[in-house]
Design a protein around this motif. Sequence first.
Motif, PDB file in Angstrom:
ATOM      1  N   PRO A  36       0.789  -1.230   0.000  1.00 61.99           N
ATOM      2  CA  PRO A  36       0.000   0.000   0.000  1.00 61.99           C
ATOM      3  C   PRO A  36       0.822   1.282   0.000  1.00 61.99           C
ATOM      4  CG  PRO A  36      -0.345  -1.262   2.041  1.00 61.99           C
ATOM      5  CD  PRO A  36       0.630  -2.025   1.218  1.00 61.99           C
ATOM      6  N   ASP A  37       2.088   1.211   0.352  1.00 61.24           N
ATOM      7  CA  ASP A  37       2.906   2.433   0.349  1.00 61.24           C
ATOM      8  C   ASP A  37       4.371   2.059   0.182  1.00 61.24           C
ATOM      9  OD1 ASP A  37       3.739   1.432   2.804  1.00 61.24           O
ATOM     10  OD2 ASP A  37       2.427   2.738   3.956  1.00 61.24           O
ATOM     11  N   SER A  38       5.200   3.094  -0.008  1.00 55.96           N
ATOM     12  CA  SER A  38       6.600   2.808  -0.319  1.00 55.96           C
ATOM     13  C   SER A  38       7.289   2.067   0.832  1.00 55.96           C
ATOM     14  CB  SER A  38       7.344   4.100  -0.640  1.00 55.96           C
ATOM     15  OG  SER A  38       7.245   4.964   0.471  1.00 55.96           O
ATOM     16  N   GLU A  39       6.856   2.348   2.087  1.00 59.97           N
ATOM     17  CA  GLU A  39       7.493   1.655   3.213  1.00 59.97           C
ATOM     18  C   GLU A  39       7.296   0.143   3.128  1.00 59.97           C
ATOM     19  OE1 GLU A  39       5.595   4.887   4.337  1.00 59.97           O
ATOM     20  OE2 GLU A  39       5.843   4.526   6.494  1.00 59.97           O
ATOM     21  N   SER A  40       6.159  -0.256   2.544  1.00 62.49           N
ATOM     22  CA  SER A  40       5.841  -1.688   2.531  1.00 62.49           C
ATOM     23  C   SER A  40       6.654  -2.453   1.483  1.00 62.49           C
ATOM     24  CB  SER A  40       4.340  -1.892   2.278  1.00 62.49           C
ATOM     25  OG  SER A  40       4.008  -1.417   0.992  1.00 62.49           O
ATOM     26  N   GLU A  41       7.381  -1.706   0.620  1.00 57.93           N
ATOM     27  CA  GLU A  41       8.079  -2.404  -0.468  1.00 57.93           C
ATOM     28  C   GLU A  41       9.078  -3.432   0.065  1.00 57.93           C
ATOM     29  OE1 GLU A  41       9.518  -0.080  -3.705  1.00 57.93           O
ATOM     30  OE2 GLU A  41      10.072  -1.908  -4.817  1.00 57.93           O
ATOM     31  N   GLN A  42       9.723  -3.109   1.204  1.00 58.12           N
ATOM     32  CA  GLN A  42      10.732  -4.041   1.744  1.00 58.12           C
ATOM     33  C   GLN A  42      10.120  -5.411   2.053  1.00 58.12           C
ATOM     34  OE1 GLN A  42      12.032  -2.799   5.849  1.00 58.12           O
ATOM     35  NE2 GLN A  42      10.685  -1.066   5.525  1.00 58.12           N
ATOM     36  N   TRP A  43       8.846  -5.424   2.507  1.00 63.83           N
ATOM     37  CA  TRP A  43       8.209  -6.704   2.821  1.00 63.83           C
ATOM     38  C   TRP A  43       7.621  -7.334   1.564  1.00 63.83           C
ATOM     39  CZ3 TRP A  43       7.409  -2.325   5.934  1.00 63.83           C
ATOM     40  CH2 TRP A  43       8.055  -2.387   7.165  1.00 63.83           C
ATOM     41  N   VAL A  44       6.948  -6.477   0.763  1.00 62.02           N
ATOM     42  CA  VAL A  44       6.230  -6.998  -0.401  1.00 62.02           C
ATOM     43  C   VAL A  44       7.209  -7.593  -1.419  1.00 62.02           C
ATOM     44  CG1 VAL A  44       4.720  -6.386  -2.318  1.00 62.02           C
ATOM     45  CG2 VAL A  44       4.350  -5.393  -0.088  1.00 62.02           C
ATOM     46  N   ALA A  45       8.298  -6.887  -1.661  1.00 69.89           N
ATOM     47  CA  ALA A  45       9.255  -7.372  -2.662  1.00 69.89           C
ATOM     48  C   ALA A  45       9.839  -8.708  -2.217  1.00 69.89           C
ATOM     49  CB  ALA A  45      10.365  -6.338  -2.858  1.00 69.89           C
ATOM     50  N   LYS A  80      -4.253  -4.657 -15.904  1.00 75.02           N
ATOM     51  CA  LYS A  80      -3.742  -5.883 -16.540  1.00 75.02           C
ATOM     52  C   LYS A  80      -3.736  -7.084 -15.587  1.00 75.02           C
ATOM     53  CE  LYS A  80       1.140  -4.778 -15.936  1.00 75.02           C
ATOM     54  NZ  LYS A  80       2.467  -4.979 -16.450  1.00 75.02           N
ATOM     55  N   TRP A  81      -4.071  -6.836 -14.330  1.00 71.64           N
ATOM     56  CA  TRP A  81      -4.038  -7.930 -13.363  1.00 71.64           C
ATOM     57  C   TRP A  81      -5.440  -8.433 -12.997  1.00 71.64           C
ATOM     58  CZ3 TRP A  81       0.742  -9.298 -13.368  1.00 71.64           C
ATOM     59  CH2 TRP A  81       1.767  -8.362 -13.378  1.00 71.64           C
ATOM     60  N   LEU A  82      -6.431  -8.130 -13.842  1.00 69.32           N
ATOM     61  CA  LEU A  82      -7.821  -8.437 -13.466  1.00 69.32           C
ATOM     62  C   LEU A  82      -8.073  -9.908 -13.136  1.00 69.32           C
ATOM     63  CD1 LEU A  82      -9.829  -6.081 -15.845  1.00 69.32           C
ATOM     64  CD2 LEU A  82      -9.616  -5.928 -13.351  1.00 69.32           C
ATOM     65  N   ASP A  83      -7.296 -10.814 -13.706  1.00 71.64           N
ATOM     66  CA  ASP A  83      -7.521 -12.240 -13.416  1.00 71.64           C
ATOM     67  C   ASP A  83      -6.694 -12.723 -12.219  1.00 71.64           C
ATOM     68  OD1 ASP A  83      -5.156 -11.874 -14.707  1.00 71.64           O
ATOM     69  OD2 ASP A  83      -5.242 -13.776 -15.812  1.00 71.64           O
ATOM     70  N   HIS A  84      -6.021 -11.794 -11.527  1.00 75.07           N
ATOM     71  CA  HIS A  84      -5.225 -12.185 -10.361  1.00 75.07           C
ATOM     72  C   HIS A  84      -5.997 -11.922  -9.061  1.00 75.07           C
ATOM     73  CE1 HIS A  84      -2.005 -12.345 -13.251  1.00 75.07           C
ATOM     74  NE2 HIS A  84      -1.106 -12.650 -12.333  1.00 75.07           N
ATOM     75  N   THR A  85      -5.542 -12.549  -8.001  1.00 77.97           N
ATOM     76  CA  THR A  85      -6.100 -12.247  -6.677  1.00 77.97           C
ATOM     77  C   THR A  85      -5.173 -11.262  -5.983  1.00 77.97           C
ATOM     78  OG1 THR A  85      -6.924 -14.496  -6.510  1.00 77.97           O
ATOM     79  CG2 THR A  85      -6.836 -13.217  -4.460  1.00 77.97           C
ATOM     80  N   PRO A  86      -5.665 -10.041  -5.722  1.00 82.86           N
ATOM     81  CA  PRO A  86      -4.790  -9.083  -5.037  1.00 82.86           C
ATOM     82  C   PRO A  86      -4.507  -9.532  -3.601  1.00 82.86           C
ATOM     83  CG  PRO A  86      -6.797  -8.023  -5.874  1.00 82.86           C
ATOM     84  CD  PRO A  86      -6.990  -9.498  -6.010  1.00 82.86           C
ATOM     85  N   VAL A  87      -3.256  -9.399  -3.208  1.00 82.49           N
ATOM     86  CA  VAL A  87      -2.863  -9.744  -1.836  1.00 82.49           C
ATOM     87  C   VAL A  87      -2.150  -8.524  -1.257  1.00 82.49           C
ATOM     88  CG1 VAL A  87      -1.551 -11.321  -0.369  1.00 82.49           C
ATOM     89  CG2 VAL A  87      -2.512 -12.156  -2.530  1.00 82.49           C
ATOM     90  N   LEU A  88      -2.831  -7.819  -0.366  1.00 80.81           N
ATOM     91  CA  LEU A  88      -2.206  -6.642   0.255  1.00 80.81           C
ATOM     92  C   LEU A  88      -1.305  -7.108   1.386  1.00 80.81           C
ATOM     93  CD1 LEU A  88      -5.247  -4.179   0.531  1.00 80.81           C
ATOM     94  CD2 LEU A  88      -3.830  -4.758  -1.422  1.00 80.81           C
ATOM     95  N   VAL A  89      -0.085  -6.607   1.406  1.00 83.77           N
ATOM     96  CA  VAL A  89       0.861  -7.016   2.463  1.00 83.77           C
ATOM     97  C   VAL A  89       1.418  -5.757   3.119  1.00 83.77           C
ATOM     98  CG1 VAL A  89       2.989  -8.250   2.983  1.00 83.77           C
ATOM     99  CG2 VAL A  89       1.523  -9.077   1.156  1.00 83.77           C
TER     100      VAL A  89
END
Length: 297
Positions: free
Chosen positions: A167-176, A208-217
């Motif tokens: 959801p934000d730039s801080e979360s990139e360390q976990w999401v990536a 372009k991700w409409l067929d994916h399941t979004p996973v917010l982390v």
Amino acid sequence: MGKMIYFLPGNENLASLISKKSGIPLGSVNWRSFPDGETYLRLETDCGKQEVMLLATLPHPNDKILPLLFLTEAFRELGSRRITLVAPYLAYMRQDRRFHEGEGITSRYFAQLLSRYVDGLITVDPHLHRYHSLNEIYSIPNQVLHATPFIADWIRDQVKNPLLIGPDSESEQWVADVAGRARAPYVVLNKIRQGDRDVEVSIPQVEKWLDHTPVLVDDIISSGRTMIETIGHLKRLQLKAPECIGIHAVFSEADYQALLAAGAARVTTTNTIPHESNGIDISDLLVSLIERPPEIT
Ligand code: R5P
């Protein structure tokens, strides 16, 4: 030096899991409050000269900190040679600079306080944003553990065709990190926080991700506003209802319910903080470190 695990009230489940897995005995403390609200404590198990591993997760820390400090004083007076604080959730990490003139940098004050009372610190994914390491504020040896491998395993097991969203730039360390381990694509959004409960996130270009399941982390879910705003945008883009994963379930019951009502398919957290949303067990992480002497940096 032998070891014993003690814990603050509220940490019973994780403490007994860790004790069972590691074979390190659990110590017991009798706690009660006097009618005037002051704390009574008595060690019911002698800590002797052993190393004490004190398990105390620290959401809503103000009520916990005085009993914790008193307990460390008692351990020392009764002979313990070393006290390691195991705080799966470490509080006061978000006020990491003076955002407005006159503010106190409470992350630093809290770190200085704890550093005076314990000899070592073990924690899971502290909110390191403007600090790069706990050593910038803690003067004791410390070890940071990461829940990301456990989250990646959960996603691989539970979610078909995931698209990870930070959801934000801080979360990139976990999401990536999670995305790499789960071999899934990820995007990171921009967030503007106007106030404690007033958060805007940029509209993500994820058609372009409409067929994916979004996973917010995210690391912390507190008011839930960050995730709720993000869910709103994903809904408008007609993406599927997202899975919401937080490492630390800091939220109140009302905020948890609001997040579910906003359209989360599920909210799943790790057991760094006990909550009904806990679906990812990180006890093995703590066991691996508690078993080894934490001569840690
Ligand atoms: C922020 O910097 C953190 O990584 C989380 O995004 C934030 O703490 C979540 O807070 P809330 O649930 O109150 O929006």
